[in-house]
Design an enzyme around this catalytic site. Structure first.
Site, PDB file in Angstrom:
ATOM      1  CG  ASP A 189      -1.665   1.251   1.469  1.00 48.05           C
ATOM      2  OD1 ASP A 189      -1.780   2.062   0.534  1.00 48.05           O
ATOM      3  OD2 ASP A 189      -2.151   1.447   2.601  1.00 48.05           O
ATOM      4  CD  GLU A 223      -4.074   7.303   0.966  1.00 49.97           C
ATOM      5  OE1 GLU A 223      -5.245   6.949   1.251  1.00 49.97           O
ATOM      6  OE2 GLU A 223      -3.068   6.744   1.466  1.00 49.97           O
ATOM      7  CG  ASP A 244      -4.928   2.949  -1.842  1.00 47.78           C
ATOM      8  OD1 ASP A 244      -4.160   2.109  -1.332  1.00 47.78           O
ATOM      9  OD2 ASP A 244      -4.944   4.140  -1.488  1.00 47.78           O
ATOM     10  CG  HIS A 324      -1.932   0.599   7.043  1.00 41.24           C
ATOM     11  ND1 HIS A 324      -2.401   1.785   7.576  1.00 41.24           N
ATOM     12  CD2 HIS A 324      -1.940   0.775   5.702  1.00 41.24           C
ATOM     13  CE1 HIS A 324      -2.675   2.629   6.589  1.00 41.24           C
ATOM     14  NE2 HIS A 324      -2.398   2.029   5.442  1.00 41.24           N
TER      15      HIS A 324
END
Length: 391
Positions: A189, A223, A244, A324
């Site tokens: 990401d 972002e 994304d 993440h």
């Protein structure tokens, strides 16, 4: 069928290169230069904003009603919050990610006088010293610290190295590309999204395809902290598709295979007509897809709308497990996304009213309820039906 062949080797090659360039939000100059160079190889002129967001326009038949495709170059990271008396560094995160995934990470701190390697450790890192306390320490950024791999036994040593409060810390991605198509790494990401866009652009350049309108290839640099595409769009852009990550997790419909079309995020639904077009293109081009709604998620699309840009927005994603954190994706999703981008870029414009920023009701879109009403009233003129709908 309008999808194009995607150079799989190039896609993986470019992803490896992107992952090797540290780019936490606030430290993106290197990756901006790299992507700008890659766009230049494809013959596109590159425009940079003051801070480094990238715009490269591939001309189409019309400048009006341009389509934008956007990914972000920045990743998660950390900053030095405090220098401790023992020479360790307290950190705060850049972007939203758990300190649970920071523990044990190798990283680089970019100081004024150079860069230093180190490790993010829990405050109680040694089992030989703290015994069972290593398992009972709470999870959170106040409970980890950065150990620099240099002579740094106290605050004075750290200051001598030139390390200061606010210095940015880049987390090593530690990528693995497996033979079965799975890719495991931090920062997929959204470096995977950037690689997808570049692979789609390469396919279009290789085939020399014509598009009905200009295609704006956009790469943003903030972002992860919510800024995203707030200041990169021009007035010519009528629609924007964000590339994304989608979250494959319990309660979500995202998948590591095919395209996951985002129907809504925490800021609300994406544009009905643009999203429907993308779903239809998947069907027409035999591209596997699924839909999902994201509850704790926002993207470049959200930042553009919140900044006041009156554009249609949509979100197409590659499914990511453990977003993440130590993320995992599959090349099938990357290829599928690139194919969808080529199909979208070359597809006809359905809403030509969008060529103008505003206008009267003539040519304005209809959603299914209105279409059904018109089917039931075939003898009613368009203006009359619109008048009835108004009342």
């Amino acid at each position: 069928m309008t999808r194009l062949h995607i150079d799989h080797d190039y896609l993986l090659e470019i992803l490896r290169a992107l992952l090797a360039i540290p780019s936490p939000t606030g430290y993106t100059d290197m990756i901006v230069r790299y992507v700008s160079g890659e766009l230049g190889k494809f013959g596109l002129a590159v425009e940079l904003t003051r801070r480094g967001a990238i715009r490269a326009i591939r001309p189409g038949v019309e400048e009006r009603g341009a389509r934008a495709i956007v990914s972000h170059l920045d990743t998660l990271g950390a900053q030095v919050k405090m220098i401790k008396d023992d020479g360790r560094l307290e950190l705060v995160p850049i972007g939203h990610w758990s300190a649970r995934f920071a523990e044990g990470a190798r990283a680089t701190v970019f100081a004024g006088d150079g860069a230093y390697r180190g490790t993010i450790l829990p405050l109680k890192a040694s089992g030989h010293t703290f015994n069972d306390e290593v398992d009972s320490l709470p999870v959170g950024w106040p409970y980890v610290e950065f150990r620099i791999d240099a002579l740094a036994r106290n605050r004075e040593d750290i200051e001598r190295l030139g390390v200061g409060i606010g210095d940015i810390v880049a987390i090593d991605p530690q990528p693995e590309f497996l033979d079965n198509g799975f890719i495991i790494s931090r920062h997929l990401d959204n470096k995977a999204g950037v690689a997808v866009m570049l692979a789609a652009l390469k396919a279009m350049q290789d085939e020399g395809v014509e598009t009905p309108v200009d295609i704006h290839w956009l790469f943003t640099i903030a972002e992860e902290v919510g800024v995203g595409a707030s200041s990169i769009l021009t007035h010519n852009v009528a629609s924007m598709v964000t590339v994304d990550n989608g979250t494959t997790a319990p309660g979500q419909n995202s998948d590591e295979f095919g395209v996951t079309v985002g129907m809504a995020d925490q800021t609300g639904p994406f544009d009905f007509h643009l999203t429907k077009k993308l779903v239809d293109l998947c069907g027409e081009n035999d591209i596997r897809y699924q839909k999902d709604v994201f509850r704790y998620y926002r993207s470049d699309s959200a930042s553009a709308i919140e900044a006041g840009h009156d554009v249609r927005t949509a979100l197409i994603t590659f499914g990511v497990d453990a977003s993440h954190g130590y993320e995992r994706i599959h090349t099938h999703a990357l290829r599928s996304l690139a194919e969808l981008i080529t199909a979208y870029a070359t597809s006809p414009v359905n809403i030509k009213r969008d060529f103008a920023e505003s206008g009267d009701v003539k040519g304005f879109t209809r959603q299914p309820l209105a279409e059904a009403a018109q089917d039931l009233s075939p003898d009613i003129e368009d203006d009359e039906l619109e008048e009835q709908e108004h009342h």
